[in-house]
Design a protein around this motif. Structure first.
Motif, PDB file in Angstrom:
ATOM      1  N   TYR A 135       0.836  -1.150   0.265  1.00  0.00           N
ATOM      2  CA  TYR A 135       0.048   0.012  -0.007  1.00  0.00           C
ATOM      3  C   TYR A 135       0.821   1.382  -0.019  1.00  0.00           C
ATOM      4  CZ  TYR A 135      -3.770  -3.193   1.005  1.00  0.00           C
ATOM      5  OH  TYR A 135      -4.758  -4.355   0.994  1.00  0.00           O
ATOM      6  N   GLN A 136       0.498   2.131  -0.743  1.00  0.00           N
ATOM      7  CA  GLN A 136       1.109   3.661  -0.655  1.00  0.00           C
ATOM      8  C   GLN A 136       0.206   4.706  -0.428  1.00  0.00           C
ATOM      9  OE1 GLN A 136       2.634   5.509  -4.349  1.00  0.00           O
ATOM     10  NE2 GLN A 136       4.651   4.990  -3.445  1.00  0.00           N
ATOM     11  N   ILE A 137       0.785   5.601   0.422  1.00  0.00           N
ATOM     12  CA  ILE A 137      -0.182   6.833   0.468  1.00  0.00           C
ATOM     13  C   ILE A 137       0.612   7.987   0.125  1.00  0.00           C
ATOM     14  CG2 ILE A 137      -0.621   8.284   2.570  1.00  0.00           C
ATOM     15  CD1 ILE A 137      -2.944   6.566   2.774  1.00  0.00           C
ATOM     16  N   THR A 138      -0.160   8.947  -0.589  1.00  0.00           N
ATOM     17  CA  THR A 138       0.523  10.096  -1.007  1.00  0.00           C
ATOM     18  C   THR A 138      -0.421  11.165  -0.378  1.00  0.00           C
ATOM     19  OG1 THR A 138      -0.698  10.049  -2.954  1.00  0.00           O
ATOM     20  CG2 THR A 138       1.566   9.167  -3.187  1.00  0.00           C
ATOM     21  N   ILE A 139       0.472  12.367   0.170  1.00  0.00           N
ATOM     22  CA  ILE A 139      -0.260  13.345   0.958  1.00  0.00           C
ATOM     23  C   ILE A 139       0.005  14.726   0.024  1.00  0.00           C
ATOM     24  CG2 ILE A 139      -0.361  14.370   3.083  1.00  0.00           C
ATOM     25  CD1 ILE A 139       0.931  11.935   4.117  1.00  0.00           C
ATOM     26  N   SER A 140      -0.767  15.382   0.030  1.00  0.00           N
ATOM     27  CA  SER A 140      -0.842  16.848  -0.427  1.00  0.00           C
ATOM     28  C   SER A 140      -1.556  17.631   0.398  1.00  0.00           C
ATOM     29  CB  SER A 140      -1.383  16.852  -1.910  1.00  0.00           C
ATOM     30  OG  SER A 140      -0.661  16.265  -2.905  1.00  0.00           O
ATOM     31  N   GLY A 141      -0.830  18.872   0.711  1.00  0.00           N
ATOM     32  CA  GLY A 141      -1.597  19.889   1.560  1.00  0.00           C
ATOM     33  C   GLY A 141      -1.502  21.250   0.999  1.00  0.00           C
ATOM     34  N   LYS A 142      -2.402  21.983   1.609  1.00  0.00           N
ATOM     35  CA  LYS A 142      -2.289  23.414   1.159  1.00  0.00           C
ATOM     36  C   LYS A 142      -1.019  24.288   1.344  1.00  0.00           C
ATOM     37  CE  LYS A 142      -5.651  27.154   1.118  1.00  0.00           C
ATOM     38  NZ  LYS A 142      -6.830  27.661   1.872  1.00  0.00           N
ATOM     39  N   ASP A 143      -0.443  23.904   2.338  1.00  0.00           N
ATOM     40  CA  ASP A 143       0.774  24.453   2.772  1.00  0.00           C
ATOM     41  C   ASP A 143       2.165  23.913   1.710  1.00  0.00           C
ATOM     42  OD1 ASP A 143      -0.075  25.480   5.241  1.00  0.00           O
ATOM     43  OD2 ASP A 143       0.570  24.060   6.529  1.00  0.00           O
ATOM     44  N   GLY A 144       1.929  23.244   0.734  1.00  0.00           N
ATOM     45  CA  GLY A 144       2.937  22.832  -0.065  1.00  0.00           C
ATOM     46  C   GLY A 144       3.177  21.172   0.323  1.00  0.00           C
ATOM     47  N   GLY A 145       3.043  20.346  -0.634  1.00  0.00           N
ATOM     48  CA  GLY A 145       3.285  19.016  -0.557  1.00  0.00           C
ATOM     49  C   GLY A 145       2.853  18.456   0.811  1.00  0.00           C
ATOM     50  N   ALA A 146       3.621  17.683   1.801  1.00  0.00           N
ATOM     51  CA  ALA A 146       2.979  17.027   2.708  1.00  0.00           C
ATOM     52  C   ALA A 146       3.198  18.141   4.134  1.00  0.00           C
ATOM     53  CB  ALA A 146       3.544  15.798   3.043  1.00  0.00           C
ATOM     54  N   GLN A 147       3.891  19.168   3.605  1.00  0.00           N
ATOM     55  CA  GLN A 147       4.502  20.026   4.944  1.00  0.00           C
ATOM     56  C   GLN A 147       2.951  20.568   5.829  1.00  0.00           C
ATOM     57  OE1 GLN A 147       7.251  21.007   5.123  1.00  0.00           O
ATOM     58  NE2 GLN A 147       6.874  22.041   6.920  1.00  0.00           N
ATOM     59  N   GLY A 148       3.387  20.021   7.148  1.00  0.00           N
ATOM     60  CA  GLY A 148       2.267  20.353   8.188  1.00  0.00           C
ATOM     61  C   GLY A 148       1.417  19.194   8.394  1.00  0.00           C
ATOM     62  N   LEU A 149       1.525  18.059   7.474  1.00  0.00           N
ATOM     63  CA  LEU A 149       0.574  17.077   7.673  1.00  0.00           C
ATOM     64  C   LEU A 149       1.433  15.871   7.817  1.00  0.00           C
ATOM     65  CD1 LEU A 149      -2.005  17.499   4.573  1.00  0.00           C
ATOM     66  CD2 LEU A 149      -2.601  17.334   7.074  1.00  0.00           C
ATOM     67  N   ILE A 150       0.791  15.102   8.909  1.00  0.00           N
ATOM     68  CA  ILE A 150       1.516  13.594   9.387  1.00  0.00           C
ATOM     69  C   ILE A 150       0.256  12.728   9.286  1.00  0.00           C
ATOM     70  CG2 ILE A 150       2.507  12.462  11.137  1.00  0.00           C
ATOM     71  CD1 ILE A 150       3.434  15.279  12.227  1.00  0.00           C
ATOM     72  N   SER A 151       0.873  11.678   8.435  1.00  0.00           N
ATOM     73  CA  SER A 151       0.053  10.453   8.432  1.00  0.00           C
ATOM     74  C   SER A 151       0.641   9.305   8.957  1.00  0.00           C
ATOM     75  CB  SER A 151      -0.355   9.992   6.858  1.00  0.00           C
ATOM     76  OG  SER A 151       0.751   9.509   6.346  1.00  0.00           O
ATOM     77  N   THR A 152      -0.116   8.625   9.825  1.00  0.00           N
ATOM     78  CA  THR A 152       0.300   7.406  10.670  1.00  0.00           C
ATOM     79  C   THR A 152      -0.628   6.481  10.566  1.00  0.00           C
ATOM     80  OG1 THR A 152       1.199   9.089  12.158  1.00  0.00           O
ATOM     81  CG2 THR A 152       1.104   6.844  12.799  1.00  0.00           C
ATOM     82  N   LEU A 153      -0.191   5.065  10.301  1.00  0.00           N
ATOM     83  CA  LEU A 153      -0.701   3.858  10.221  1.00  0.00           C
ATOM     84  C   LEU A 153      -0.664   3.197  11.434  1.00  0.00           C
ATOM     85  CD1 LEU A 153      -2.507   2.310   8.325  1.00  0.00           C
ATOM     86  CD2 LEU A 153      -0.564   1.095   7.474  1.00  0.00           C
TER      87      LEU A 153
END
Length: 143
Positions: free
Chosen positions: A72-90
């Motif tokens: 499985y692969q998670i890709t993250i995009s946020g308003k701050d640019g890329g994944a900046q400021g966002l953390i995903s945890t499984l």
């Protein structure tokens, strides 16, 4: 006097509407961006909207079922640019942390996990030093 009062009322209403519109999170933009970031060979499975409601929600959590021997692969995009400021945890069913997108004080745009046991997992999104509290993630799979 009525005209002045009416003018102030209209101006106030316009500011209120504008403020509300800028505070909304349009996660669909980031879903599309995240889908494009999936590595070749991974097929789209699900998208997750990450709306922190302007900082009032610090954690957003979803459940998902993952199958053994599937990557499985998670890709993250946020308003701050890329994944900046966002953390995903499984997390697994026992709430034991498996993998996170925050590593060595860096926000990673993607992570890949090869599932070792079929079951229910928890996918959480948290904000760290975010200014926008808005984004999206996409889950892809490959067998």
């Amino acid at each position: 006097m009525k005209k002045i009062f009416l003018a102030f009322t209209i101006i106030f209403a316009l500011f209120a509407i504008n403020e509300e519109a800028s505070a909304q999170c349009n996660a669909e933009l980031y879903v599309t961006k995240s889908m494009k970031e999936l590595n070749p060979g991974f097929q789209f499975s699900k998208s997750y909207r990450i709306d922190g409601r302007n900082g009032t929600r610090r954690k957003i959590e979803y459940t998902c079922v993952l199958a053994k021997d599937t990557s499985y692969q998670i890709t993250i995009s946020g308003k701050d640019g890329g994944a900046q400021g966002l953390i995903s945890t499984l997390y697994n069913a026992k709430r034991r942390k498996i993998i996170s997108s925050f590593y060595n004080n860096r926000f990673l745009n993607t992570w890949t996990y090869k599932c070792t046991s079929t079951g229910i997992y928890y996918l959480s999104f948290t904000f760290k030093d975010s200014k926008s509290y808005c984004g999206a993630a996409v889950l892809g799979f490959k067998r």
